[in-house]
Design an enzyme around this catalytic site. Sequence first.
Site, PDB file in Angstrom:
ATOM      1  N   HIS A 139       0.780  -1.244   0.019  1.00  0.00           N
ATOM      2  CA  HIS A 139       0.019  -0.081  -0.020  1.00  0.00           C
ATOM      3  C   HIS A 139       0.809   1.401  -0.037  1.00  0.00           C
ATOM      4  O   HIS A 139       0.529   2.017  -0.880  1.00  0.00           O
ATOM      5  CB  HIS A 139      -0.920   0.035   1.131  1.00  0.00           C
ATOM      6  CG  HIS A 139      -1.910   1.304   1.508  1.00  0.00           C
ATOM      7  ND1 HIS A 139      -3.011   1.072   0.764  1.00  0.00           N
ATOM      8  CD2 HIS A 139      -1.505   2.396   2.032  1.00  0.00           C
ATOM      9  CE1 HIS A 139      -3.568   2.445   1.348  1.00  0.00           C
ATOM     10  NE2 HIS A 139      -2.826   3.179   1.740  1.00  0.00           N
ATOM     11  N   GLU A 140       1.942   1.270   0.771  1.00  0.00           N
ATOM     12  CA  GLU A 140       2.683   2.277   0.799  1.00  0.00           C
ATOM     13  C   GLU A 140       3.590   2.517  -0.472  1.00  0.00           C
ATOM     14  O   GLU A 140       3.923   3.607  -0.812  1.00  0.00           O
ATOM     15  CB  GLU A 140       3.521   2.387   2.336  1.00  0.00           C
ATOM     16  CG  GLU A 140       2.836   2.359   3.620  1.00  0.00           C
ATOM     17  CD  GLU A 140       1.643   3.451   3.664  1.00  0.00           C
ATOM     18  OE1 GLU A 140       1.997   4.483   3.158  1.00  0.00           O
ATOM     19  OE2 GLU A 140       0.914   3.394   4.232  1.00  0.00           O
ATOM     20  N   HIS A 143       1.672   4.287  -2.668  1.00  0.00           N
ATOM     21  CA  HIS A 143       1.608   5.777  -2.747  1.00  0.00           C
ATOM     22  C   HIS A 143       2.594   6.471  -3.434  1.00  0.00           C
ATOM     23  O   HIS A 143       2.429   7.372  -4.070  1.00  0.00           O
ATOM     24  CB  HIS A 143       1.413   5.986  -1.134  1.00  0.00           C
ATOM     25  CG  HIS A 143       0.088   5.888  -0.561  1.00  0.00           C
ATOM     26  ND1 HIS A 143      -0.876   6.706  -1.190  1.00  0.00           N
ATOM     27  CD2 HIS A 143      -0.361   5.575   0.703  1.00  0.00           C
ATOM     28  CE1 HIS A 143      -2.155   6.270  -0.515  1.00  0.00           C
ATOM     29  NE2 HIS A 143      -1.450   5.881   0.702  1.00  0.00           N
TER      30      HIS A 143
END
EC number: 3.4.24.-
Length: 299
Positions: A139-140, A143
């Site tokens: 997820h990071e 980003h």
Amino acid sequence: MIRIALFLLTNLAVMLVFGLILSLTGVRSNSLTGLIIMSGLFGFGGALVSLLMSKWMALRSVNGEIIKNARNETERWLIETITLQSKKVGITTPQIAIYHALDINAFATGARRNSSLIAVSSGLLQNMSRDESEAVVAHEISHIANGDMVTMTLIQGVVNTFVIFISRIIAQLVSGVTSDADDHEEEKTNGHPMIYFLVSTALELVFGVLASIITMWFSRHREFYADADAARLVGCKKMIAALKRLKTSYEPEEPGNLMAFCIHGKSKWISELFMSHPSLDRRIEALNKIENHMQNNNF
């Protein structure tokens, strides 16, 4: 206290530097041209400086520790996982940090895709399975690969500029503080400067709160994209399991300036319009739809 001091010092430095620039260049804020320039400088200036200093400030805000060489098997797994996922999405491996917190959380920050930072909480490493942790890291990474930090900064800069400009225009009308000369002559200020200051300050606070609805909407929107991209990296099941685990976590402890970049945001006490993250249930529902779509199309 350290977090507050860092925030105040950064903003004070930005105000002093740009105030000096405006003074040396002779730009006056009570002309339309000067007001546009001043609004843009202060609107984008603070956001850009915060972005450039984001890694430094983030580490000090959470007392994070950069991990260069693994000291144990968990740190070795974390470094290997982030390195592998970075290669898959085509970015330089971010710096990796661990910070002590009871809540299960992680965040990404940095001014460039190839010069970024991923920090994970000790609570995440202790309370999540490897599959769940892998999904959070993905997820990071998503980003960073999507350039969300830069996009958020640009949106914040535009919003700040409009807030300052509109507030000052209305304050000039209310207080009668105007320019009696054109842009080629020395400007003369009349009216009531104190009323101008009070009105512009009050309007900036009010418009700033309203403008945050725009930035928080985008923040929530990008969370769905980061979840979907993470699901493509590690699979929907792992991402859904990670979000379900977050539901059992402590309320996030990270400072407000980092919350938009965390995987787990605060949402219990504030209206959805001002939330940086969608509810975990909505994010899980969106991933279930993606998983069903992939199964129906035999992906």
